[in-house]
Motif scaffolding. Structure first.
Motif, mmCIF file in Angstrom:
data_model
loop_
_atom_site.group_PDB
_atom_site.id
_atom_site.type_symbol
_atom_site.label_atom_id
_atom_site.label_comp_id
_atom_site.label_asym_id
_atom_site.label_seq_id
_atom_site.Cartn_x
_atom_site.Cartn_y
_atom_site.Cartn_z
ATOM 1 N N PRO A 470 0.833 -1.211 0.000
ATOM 2 C CA PRO A 470 0.000 0.000 0.000
ATOM 3 C C PRO A 470 0.862 1.254 0.000
ATOM 4 O O PRO A 470 2.050 1.230 0.346
ATOM 5 C CB PRO A 470 -0.807 -0.122 1.294
ATOM 6 C CG PRO A 470 0.026 -0.988 2.181
ATOM 7 C CD PRO A 470 0.750 -1.942 1.270
ATOM 8 N N GLU A 471 0.226 2.362 -0.410
ATOM 9 C CA GLU A 471 0.961 3.621 -0.479
ATOM 10 C C GLU A 471 1.336 4.113 0.917
ATOM 11 O O GLU A 471 2.448 4.597 1.134
ATOM 12 C CB GLU A 471 0.108 4.682 -1.191
ATOM 13 C CG GLU A 471 -0.195 4.332 -2.646
ATOM 14 C CD GLU A 471 -1.079 5.374 -3.299
ATOM 15 O OE1 GLU A 471 -1.470 6.330 -2.595
ATOM 16 O OE2 GLU A 471 -1.367 5.220 -4.497
ATOM 17 N N GLU A 472 0.406 4.015 1.860
ATOM 18 C CA GLU A 472 0.691 4.453 3.221
ATOM 19 C C GLU A 472 1.112 3.252 4.062
ATOM 20 O O GLU A 472 0.486 2.197 4.021
ATOM 21 C CB GLU A 472 -0.554 5.095 3.851
ATOM 22 C CG GLU A 472 -0.991 6.381 3.164
ATOM 23 C CD GLU A 472 -2.195 6.995 3.861
ATOM 24 O OE1 GLU A 472 -2.604 6.446 4.902
ATOM 25 O OE2 GLU A 472 -2.698 8.011 3.353
ATOM 26 N N GLU A 473 2.163 3.416 4.795
ATOM 27 C CA GLU A 473 2.659 2.349 5.659
ATOM 28 C C GLU A 473 1.738 2.223 6.880
ATOM 29 O O GLU A 473 1.460 3.210 7.571
ATOM 30 C CB GLU A 473 4.087 2.672 6.108
ATOM 31 C CG GLU A 473 4.764 1.523 6.825
ATOM 32 C CD GLU A 473 5.115 0.367 5.898
ATOM 33 O OE1 GLU A 473 5.250 -0.760 6.395
ATOM 34 O OE2 GLU A 473 5.247 0.596 4.670
ATOM 35 N N ARG A 474 1.262 1.031 7.130
ATOM 36 C CA ARG A 474 0.362 0.812 8.257
ATOM 37 C C ARG A 474 1.134 0.235 9.440
ATOM 38 O O ARG A 474 2.064 -0.553 9.263
ATOM 39 C CB ARG A 474 -0.765 -0.142 7.856
ATOM 40 C CG ARG A 474 -1.710 0.441 6.824
ATOM 41 C CD ARG A 474 -2.823 -0.523 6.491
ATOM 42 N NE ARG A 474 -2.335 -1.713 5.782
ATOM 43 C CZ ARG A 474 -3.123 -2.664 5.279
ATOM 44 N NH1 ARG A 474 -4.437 -2.552 5.430
ATOM 45 N NH2 ARG A 474 -2.610 -3.704 4.661
#
Length: 711
Positions: A470-474
């Motif tokens: 994903p684009e944002e790191e979770r």
């Protein structure tokens, strides 16, 4: 009515003839009423007797007295004396409390505030009665007329009884007549004389019909004779004077246990006299001085003999027995107080108490003999897993290797060194994915063994490589990393790094999610991971105890978490606790779910196996204690009604566990076979058991470093 002379009239309206005539008084000559004496209560004119209308009476004045004590005087119009004015106290408006509903049950008006209607159609309301028990008690204490006040059930009003009415009630309660002047003992009047007259009362001559035969009777007799001849009327049979006897026990069942003769209890027989009761007993029966002293100090109920044996020279020298009357009396008491009822003793055959179980040969197929031994591990084999097709078997050992075997030949196809002790291993249940999860220390390794169909394991690699981050790191509780080139060559594709050591991994039925259990007491014990999105989450906020193992429900979105003493069932969709099962054992070691999803089994370290019926109760339906040592693993078969348990005593017990579709029928649990073969090593026996997905075969791994197949 009272005449002028003051004497009582013999009949209403008729005055005595001795009264002096002082002028004629007719009903038209009456003066207005004059109140003489009495209370100011209402007076009913109907209480007075009517006067004849067309008759003149020689009176000077007429008085009428009402029942309430009011006396009225009728003065003639010819009197010249002035008439005193009629003075009455002001009376309140009359309250109509008459019963206008007639003679009907008054219970019909219990729920209504009124009783009937008046002439104008308005409701006649009941008197307000809202007194509770305290008000009634206070009224009873304060009201001096409470004892003579009664309630009229027809109107609901309280009525105070007069002295005459109280006297009438008292007379009736004593059994006397209501009228005071009635004499029940007055002499009887003979209406007919007891003297027989010589002459008849009438001297009329007798009728002619009294001495001529009746034609009507002749016709009736002829009809009866004709009916008797035709047989229509039969004469009565003469009664037999011989007495009849009835057998009371004629219809008694002779085979009944409580029959008349079988209930006879004979009198208890007396004990026959022995040598000690002889007048010249042998010397060994005679008591010494110490024995006599001990006999006297004993309680009468504790003595072996109720007399002291004595020796006499001859029978003539024997005196009278002093306790003869007492013993005869006790004997009579025994006969009199003997219970004349036979106690029905239930004769139970011990074989009938054992439940009737079907024979094992009727419950085939199930594994009976050891077929193959998979040798190669150098240390104890902790865990087993089999591919969905049933062709390949994976085993993890303490020798830091994972071995892949061909089931039918026991050939080791591949050995994977993992650099640590393998605590758990699980093959992906999805048949379209070739992936094995391996628990090694603090990591879960997702391994592609590259066995079988090349298209299958090639497609698995393509699915794993097609992942786009994903684009944002979770923020995740674990760390996902891709395998290095060296690990990729061994077959390792992904590694899920945890913070603590792992002890179990299990897959969801669809093959995308898997759950892991960490050896920790924090809220991070249980984690659920998604392979396709490489995403992990912690489903629980706080810890409920030390988690032993977890499992996904095979059909419904339920999640089973087993702690030391309880098994909690969570609904993953609603995110709530559904059930809490009490295992009734000290330490749960393993758990397995029936393919139908309504029954689970739990093994424990205190050598118990608990079978739960989720629809029945939260307590075990049955607790099996077949093993002598701790249970390490339990397993269900996917298709056959079989379940197995492996224990530290080195045996695998296979049981038949039939679950019926009929909800009213309980599951049938029958142990069918004890499988032996593993040697005990370091006090450890069988560490894991596993069924073949299609065949009635069972695999077992032991502390002796072998994997065995029973078919």
């Amino acid at each position: 009515l009272r005449g002028g002379g003051g004497q009582r009239a013999p009949h209403p309206g008729v005055l005595p003839s001795s009264s002096p005539p002082r002028g004629l008084v007719s009903p038209s000559n009456f003066a207005p009423l004059q109140l003489i004496s009495g209370p100011s209560s209402s007076w009913n004119p109907s209480h007075c007797h009517p006067l004849p209308r067309r008759r003149a009476l020689p009176v000077c004045a007429l008085e009428a007295r009402a029942p309430g004590g009011i006396c009225f005087r009728l003065a003639p119009l010819t009197s010249r004396a002035p008439c005193p004015a009629l003075t009455l106290p002001p009376c309140p408006p009359p309250q109509d409390i008459r019963n206008t509903v007639g003679n009907i049950p008054m219970e019909w008006y219990e729920d209504f505030p009124h009783i009937g209607y008046d002439l104008e159609g308005r409701k006649i309301y009941k008197p307000i009665r809202n007194k509770d028990e305290l008000d009634k008690f206070l009224e009873k204490m304060e009201n001096p007329d409470y004892w003579r006040t009664v309630q009229d059930k027809m109107t609901g009003a309280d009525i105070k009884l007069t002295d005459e009415q109280v006297e009438l009630v008292q007379r009736l309660q004593k059994g006397q007549f209501g009228d005071v002047h009635f004499d029940p003992y007055e002499p009887a009047v003979d209406f007919f004389s007891h003297e027989v007259m010589i002459h008849p009362v009438t001297n009329r001559p007798a009728d002619k019909r009294s001495f001529i035969p009746s034609l009507i009777e002749k016709e009736k007799v002829s009809k009866l004779v004709h009916a008797i001849k035709m047989g229509w009327i039969k004469p009565r049979k003469p009664k037999e004077d011989t007495p009849t006897y009835y057998d009371l026990w004629a219809h008694e069942d002779p085979n009944s246990i409580l029959g008349r003769h079988k209930m006879h209890v004979p009198a208890p027989k007396m004990k026959l006299p022995g040598h000690e009761e002889s007048y010249n007993p042998p010397p060994e029966y005679l008591l010494s001085e110490e024995e006599k002293l001990a006999w006297e100090q004993q309680e009468p109920a504790e003595r072996k003999l109720n007399f002291v044996p004595q020796q006499y020279r001859c029978l003539r020298a024997v005196p009278a027995y002093p306790r003869f009357i007492q013993e005869r009396f006790e004997r009579c008491l025994d006969l009199y107080l003997c219970p004349r009822q036979r106690k029905m003793r239930v004769n139970v055959d011990p074989e009938d108490l054992i439940p009737k179980l079907p024979k094992p040969r009727d419950l085939q197929p199930f594994p009976t003999t050891q077929a193959l031994v998979y040798r190669g591990h150098t240390s104890l084999v902790r865990c087993l897993s089999i591919s969905p097709s049933g062709q390949w078997l994976a085993s993890g050992s303490d020798d830091c290797t994972v071995r892949f075997w061909e089931v039918c030949t026991a050939r080791c196809m591949k050995t994977l060194p993992v650099g640590g002790v393998v605590k758990s291993i699980a093959w992906n249940p999805n048949p379209t994915v070739c992936l094995v999860a391996v628990c090694v220390e603090q990591s879960v390794l997702l391994v592609n063994p590259c066995l079988g169909d090349k298209l299958l394991y090639g497609a698995t690699d393509q699915v794993l490589e097609s992942y786009t981050p994903p684009e944002e790191e979770r923020v995740q509780p674990v760390q996902w990393r891709t395998a290095t080139v060296e690990e990729h060559s061994k077959g390792i594709r992904l590694a899920v790094q945890h913070s603590k050591a792992l002890k179990q991994v299990t897959w969801h039925g669809k093959g995308d999610y898997f759950a892991t259990v960490v050896s920790d007491n924090s809220s991070m014990q249980v984690l659920i991971h998604q392979t396709s999105k490489r995403w992990s989450q912690n489903p629980f906020r706080k810890s409920k105890g030390l988690v032993q193992c977890v499992l996904f429900h095979p059909i419904r979105p339920y999640f089973f978490v087993a702690t030391q003493r309880y098994v909690r069932v969570y609904n993953l969709l609603k995110q709530e606790l559904t059930k809490k099962l009490m295992a009734n054992c000290k330490w749960v070691s393993s758990m397995a779910i029936h393919p139908g999803g309504d029954n689970i089994i739990c093994g424990s370290y205190d050598s118990k196996l608990a079978w739960f019926d989720l629809d029945l109760s939260t307590r075990p339906y049955q607790l099996l204690r077949h093993h002598k040592k701790a249970l390490r693993s339990v397993a269900f078969h996917k298709h056959y009604p079989l379940f197995a348990s492996g224990s530290d005593d080195g045996t695998v017990i296979v049981c038949h566990g039939m679950v019926y579709n009929d909800l009213l029928q309980n599951p049938l649990l029958v142990p069918v076979k004890v499988l032996k073969g593993h040697a005990l090593t370091l006090d450890l026996g069988v560490l894991d058991v596993l069924f073949h997905p299609t065949q009635p075969w069972v695999f077992s791994s032991g502390a002796d470093g072998t994997v065995r197949l029973y078919t």
